[in-house]
Design an enzyme around this catalytic site. Sequence first.
Site, PDB file in Angstrom:
ATOM      1  N   SER A 147      27.831  -9.818  -9.669  1.00  0.00           N
ATOM      2  CA  SER A 147      27.984 -11.237  -9.399  1.00  0.00           C
ATOM      3  C   SER A 147      28.911 -11.879 -10.438  1.00  0.00           C
ATOM      4  O   SER A 147      29.959 -11.321 -10.733  1.00  0.00           O
ATOM      5  CB  SER A 147      26.587 -11.879  -9.356  1.00  0.00           C
TER       6      SER A 147
ATOM      7  N   ASP B   2      26.090 -11.060   2.434  1.00  0.00           N
ATOM      8  CA  ASP B   2      25.827 -11.434   1.043  1.00  0.00           C
ATOM      9  C   ASP B   2      25.103 -12.775   0.917  1.00  0.00           C
ATOM     10  O   ASP B   2      24.113 -12.904   0.214  1.00  0.00           O
ATOM     11  CB  ASP B   2      27.138 -11.485   0.257  1.00  0.00           C
TER      12      ASP B   2
ATOM     13  N   HIS C 104      22.732 -11.011  -1.298  1.00  0.00           N
ATOM     14  CA  HIS C 104      23.275 -11.038  -2.660  1.00  0.00           C
ATOM     15  C   HIS C 104      22.341 -10.440  -3.713  1.00  0.00           C
ATOM     16  O   HIS C 104      22.789  -9.732  -4.612  1.00  0.00           O
ATOM     17  CB  HIS C 104      23.654 -12.466  -3.049  1.00  0.00           C
TER      18      HIS C 104
END
Length: 295
Positions: A103, A221, A276
Amino acid sequence: MQAPSWVFVFSVALLGSVVLPDTARAYRPVVIVHGILDSALALFHLRNAILEAHPGTEVYMVAMFQDMKSAWPMWTQVLGFGNAIKNISDIHKDQGINIIGYSQGGLISRGVIQSVDDLNVHTFISLSSPQGGQYGDTSYLFLFPHYLKDSLYKILYSKFGQTFSVGGYWRDPHHLDLYRSTSQYLALINQETRLPNPNATSYKTNLTKLKKLVLIGGPEDGVITPWQSAHFGNFDENETVVPLTEQDSYKNDDSGLRTLNERGDLVLLEMAGITHVKWHVDPTVFRYLIQPYLS
Ligand SMILES: *[C@@H]1O[C@H](CO)[C@@H](O)[C@H](O)[C@H]1NC(C)=O
Ligand SMILES: *[C@@H]1O[C@H](CO)[C@@H](O)[C@H](O)[C@H]1NC(C)=O
Ligand SMILES: *[C@@H]1O[C@H](CO)[C@@H](O)[C@H](O)[C@H]1NC(C)=O
Ligand SMILES: CC(=O)N[C@H]1CO[C@H](CO)[C@@H](O)[C@@H]1O
C-alpha cells in the site's frame, strides 16, 4: 591412479545432491514496509509465509511511522525508512536485498529506491500501492471528514494538505494543473511536475538499477483508485484509466520505467477477488505472485 579420479566424480555427484538442495539456497534478505494506519506487526503473516517458503531468509519488518504517524509527509517517511533500509542494505552489500512495500509503503519504498545513495536492491515488489496516484473516497481519508473526493483538492493541494502523506500522492484528474504545481511527492518522482526537479535524473537512473520491479494489484482492491494505479495507471480528465504504456512520461522514458520494461524487468501482475486488506495475508497471492520473485 584410477582411484582419485573416481573419488573426484563421486564427490561432485555428492556436492550436487547434498550442497545444493532448494532449502539450503541462500535467499536475499527481505525488507517489508507497512502501509497507512498500519504497523510493522500487521505484516507478520507475510513474514511467516516467506520463512515457511524459504527457511532461513532474513526478514526485516521496519517499525517506523506506524499508525497515525503513517500520515506524516511522504518525504519525511522516505528519509526515515531510507536510513533504516540503507543500514540493512549495507549489511548485505554484496548480495543485495529485496523489498516488499504494501500500500502506501510501496510508494515510500519507491521513493527510497529512487533517492537514497548506493542502495543495493535486487527486486522491489509493490503490493497494491498507488504508484500512479490516488483519486477515490476511502476510509483512509477520515482525516478530512467534510470533504468528498471531488473537493479534496482544495485542501490537499495546499501547503497544509501537503503535510499529510495522502496529499503527496493525491492525483485529481480534474485539477492536474494544480497537481503538477503543488504535489511535493508523486509529481516529482513520476516526472509530472511543473516545479523544479533537480533530482529528476538520479530518480530515473536509480530506478533502473533495480534488477526487477514487480507491480501487483487487482480490480477488487476497493481502496486504491483507480486500482490500475498499482500498475502506474492513472485517470485522464474523463476518469478513463490510462495505462502506463500509453502515458507520455512512459513513452519519453522520463522515469526509467520504459527502460526497465524493454529490458524485461518490469512485471505487472493482477489477481481478481483480492480486497485491499488481503494482499499481504492471502496465501494464493504469496504463492503465485510474490514467492516466485524472491530469490
Ligand atoms: C543506521 O546506522 C547508523 C550508524 O550505525 C545509526 O547511527 C542509525 O541509528 C541507524 N539508523 C537506523 C534508522 O537504523
Ligand atoms: C535533491 O536531493 C538532495 C540530496 O538527496 C536533497 O537534499 C534535496 O532536498 C533534493 N531536492 C529536491 C527538490 O527534492
Ligand atoms: C474527454 O471527453 C470529452 C468530451 O467527450 C472529449 O472532448 C475529450 O477529448 C476527452 N478527453 C480525453 C483525454 O480523452
Ligand atoms: C542506488 C543508487 O544508485 N543511488 C544513486 C542515486 O542517484 C544519486 C545521484 O545520482 C547517486 O549518488 C546514488 O548513488
